[in-house]
Design a protein around this motif. Sequence first.
Motif, PDB file in Angstrom:
ATOM      1  N   ALA A 152      16.234   0.519   0.356  1.00 32.29           N
ATOM      2  CA  ALA A 152      17.487   1.091  -0.144  1.00 32.29           C
ATOM      3  C   ALA A 152      18.341  -0.013  -0.757  1.00 32.29           C
ATOM      4  N   ARG A 153      19.216   0.381  -1.633  1.00 31.48           N
ATOM      5  CA  ARG A 153      20.103  -0.558  -2.320  1.00 31.48           C
ATOM      6  C   ARG A 153      21.080  -1.164  -1.316  1.00 31.48           C
ATOM      7  N   PRO A 154      21.274  -2.480  -1.363  1.00 27.68           N
ATOM      8  CA  PRO A 154      22.235  -3.101  -0.452  1.00 27.68           C
ATOM      9  C   PRO A 154      23.664  -2.757  -0.848  1.00 27.68           C
ATOM     10  N   ALA A 155      24.583  -3.030   0.044  1.00 23.36           N
ATOM     11  CA  ALA A 155      25.995  -2.758  -0.215  1.00 23.36           C
ATOM     12  C   ALA A 155      26.728  -4.046  -0.545  1.00 23.36           C
ATOM     13  N   ALA A 156      27.779  -3.930  -1.353  1.00 25.07           N
ATOM     14  CA  ALA A 156      28.644  -5.082  -1.608  1.00 25.07           C
ATOM     15  C   ALA A 156      29.237  -5.551  -0.285  1.00 25.07           C
ATOM     16  N   GLY A 157      29.321  -6.844  -0.113  1.00 23.64           N
ATOM     17  CA  GLY A 157      29.843  -7.412   1.110  1.00 23.64           C
ATOM     18  C   GLY A 157      28.777  -7.747   2.139  1.00 23.64           C
ATOM     19  N   THR A 158      27.522  -7.395   1.851  1.00 23.15           N
ATOM     20  CA  THR A 158      26.426  -7.685   2.779  1.00 23.15           C
ATOM     21  C   THR A 158      26.301  -9.191   2.992  1.00 23.15           C
ATOM     22  N   THR A 159      26.259  -9.615   4.241  1.00 22.77           N
ATOM     23  CA  THR A 159      25.995 -11.022   4.532  1.00 22.77           C
ATOM     24  C   THR A 159      24.489 -11.231   4.500  1.00 22.77           C
ATOM     25  N   CYS A 173      24.998 -16.727   2.629  1.00 25.04           N
ATOM     26  CA  CYS A 173      25.779 -16.212   1.507  1.00 25.04           C
ATOM     27  C   CYS A 173      26.246 -14.781   1.761  1.00 25.04           C
ATOM     28  N   LYS A 174      26.903 -14.238   0.751  1.00 24.74           N
ATOM     29  CA  LYS A 174      27.369 -12.854   0.804  1.00 24.74           C
ATOM     30  C   LYS A 174      27.162 -12.224  -0.570  1.00 24.74           C
ATOM     31  N   ALA A 175      26.795 -10.936  -0.576  1.00 22.46           N
ATOM     32  CA  ALA A 175      26.687 -10.191  -1.832  1.00 22.46           C
ATOM     33  C   ALA A 175      28.094  -9.761  -2.230  1.00 22.46           C
ATOM     34  N   GLU A 176      28.690 -10.501  -3.148  1.00 21.58           N
ATOM     35  CA  GLU A 176      30.085 -10.236  -3.518  1.00 21.58           C
ATOM     36  C   GLU A 176      30.232  -8.899  -4.221  1.00 21.58           C
ATOM     37  N   THR A 177      29.356  -8.661  -5.216  1.00 28.35           N
ATOM     38  CA  THR A 177      29.397  -7.408  -5.976  1.00 28.35           C
ATOM     39  C   THR A 177      28.111  -7.302  -6.776  1.00 28.35           C
ATOM     40  N   PHE A 178      28.056  -6.318  -7.663  1.00 27.63           N
ATOM     41  CA  PHE A 178      26.870  -6.121  -8.493  1.00 27.63           C
ATOM     42  C   PHE A 178      27.273  -6.137  -9.964  1.00 27.63           C
ATOM     43  N   VAL A 179      26.389  -6.667 -10.793  1.00 24.87           N
ATOM     44  CA  VAL A 179      26.652  -6.809 -12.224  1.00 24.87           C
ATOM     45  C   VAL A 179      25.719  -5.860 -12.972  1.00 24.87           C
ATOM     46  N   ASP A 180      26.297  -4.915 -13.691  1.00 25.83           N
ATOM     47  CA  ASP A 180      25.483  -3.912 -14.387  1.00 25.83           C
ATOM     48  C   ASP A 180      24.489  -4.557 -15.347  1.00 25.83           C
ATOM     49  N   THR A 181      24.971  -5.532 -16.132  1.00 25.39           N
ATOM     50  CA  THR A 181      24.112  -6.194 -17.108  1.00 25.39           C
ATOM     51  C   THR A 181      24.340  -7.697 -17.057  1.00 25.39           C
ATOM     52  N   LEU A 182      23.271  -8.431 -16.802  1.00 26.88           N
ATOM     53  CA  LEU A 182      23.307  -9.890 -16.769  1.00 26.88           C
ATOM     54  C   LEU A 182      22.330 -10.388 -17.824  1.00 26.88           C
ATOM     55  N   ARG A 183      22.777 -11.333 -18.650  1.00 25.51           N
ATOM     56  CA  ARG A 183      21.934 -11.809 -19.757  1.00 25.51           C
ATOM     57  C   ARG A 183      21.796 -13.321 -19.703  1.00 25.51           C
ATOM     58  N   PRO A 209      13.505 -15.367  -1.088  1.00 26.64           N
ATOM     59  CA  PRO A 209      13.927 -14.020  -0.703  1.00 26.64           C
ATOM     60  C   PRO A 209      15.390 -14.013  -0.291  1.00 26.64           C
ATOM     61  N   ILE A 210      16.061 -12.912  -0.549  1.00 24.00           N
ATOM     62  CA  ILE A 210      17.420 -12.699  -0.065  1.00 24.00           C
ATOM     63  C   ILE A 210      17.313 -11.742   1.111  1.00 24.00           C
ATOM     64  N   VAL A 211      17.640 -12.221   2.306  1.00 27.04           N
ATOM     65  CA  VAL A 211      17.417 -11.460   3.525  1.00 27.04           C
ATOM     66  C   VAL A 211      18.741 -10.945   4.079  1.00 27.04           C
ATOM     67  N   ASP A 212      18.821  -9.655   4.299  1.00 27.60           N
ATOM     68  CA  ASP A 212      19.991  -9.020   4.910  1.00 27.60           C
ATOM     69  C   ASP A 212      20.090  -9.499   6.359  1.00 27.60           C
ATOM     70  N   ASP A 213      21.209 -10.125   6.710  1.00 22.83           N
ATOM     71  CA  ASP A 213      21.363 -10.671   8.057  1.00 22.83           C
ATOM     72  C   ASP A 213      21.315  -9.592   9.134  1.00 22.83           C
ATOM     73  N   ALA A 214      21.791  -8.397   8.820  1.00 25.27           N
ATOM     74  CA  ALA A 214      21.854  -7.333   9.824  1.00 25.27           C
ATOM     75  C   ALA A 214      20.485  -6.721  10.114  1.00 25.27           C
ATOM     76  N   SER A 215      19.701  -6.479   9.071  1.00 22.79           N
ATOM     77  CA  SER A 215      18.421  -5.789   9.244  1.00 22.79           C
ATOM     78  C   SER A 215      17.227  -6.723   9.277  1.00 22.79           C
ATOM     79  N   GLY A 216      17.381  -7.916   8.712  1.00 21.21           N
ATOM     80  CA  GLY A 216      16.260  -8.833   8.606  1.00 21.21           C
ATOM     81  C   GLY A 216      15.307  -8.483   7.473  1.00 21.21           C
TER      82      GLY A 216
END
Length: 283
Positions: A152-159, A173-183, A209-216
């Motif tokens: 599933a898609r992660p949420a903004a603010g995920t550590t 780190c933390k997922a600050e937000t999401f960028v619709d288009t990155l070039r 890999p970017i690992v969600d701290d809560a779920s692993g």
Amino acid sequence: MRLRRALALGAALLATSSGMLVGTAPAQAAPAPAPVAERAAVTLASTIRLNNCSAALVRYPTSVNSDRAMMLTNGHCYEGGFINAGQVIQNRSSSRSGTLLNSTGGSLGTVRADRVLYATMTGTDVALYRLTTTYSTIKNRFGATALTLADARPAAGTTMTIPSSYWRRIWNCKAETFVDTLREDQWTWRDSIRYDAACDTIHGTSGSPIVDDASGRVIGINNTGNDNGQMCTMNNPCEVAADGTTKAYQGQSYGQQTYWFTTCLNSSRAIDLTVAGCLLTKP
């Protein structure tokens, strides 16, 4: 992208830091589910050091012990060089190898791939390899359990934690937000993860890999950052707004989501780009 200059940086750090020394590589019943480790602090366990990038031993949530194991890294870490914009590689033979690490970054031995299951630098920046051995064999031989891809898609603010096998170093780190288009240069990525400003990943962390701290579970893959504040050039990605205007932030790092793989699996746990709702880029 976080690949370039990695070897030069590695030489400098190896000369000054013993903590980053590079190791050397050494009748059908229903299949049992592949083992999933209990949640614990994220370490370097199950990461794979490539000659130019970081990588990880991964599994789908539905993978079973008898499945061939898989290795995940960036598309720009593909052994054939950067993949042109618009190109998708599927089911191509490979002889890629890497060093499987334990929790402290020590070498467990060499794992080898025989096929690129999927790779692209368009829409996302991923390369998924099939290894020559099964999850069960790797568990028995090395005691290593694959990291599980989130579905599933992660949420903004995920550590989150980014373990780099190339540097044998971990970023928190933390997922600050999401960028619709990155070039970046000729490549465009969608729904990219923008890290918090303190997340200063460096060259050589590509493919981590970017690992969600809560779920692993693995929610993404580290792939790029803006080095010099330039706009949309190599190693200087820019964020593109809906009206086409661009902004670049020097020092800003990004990653790509990986749950997309789970949207494209058929009943045999194979990537099928025709599956309804599949998010991976198609040829």
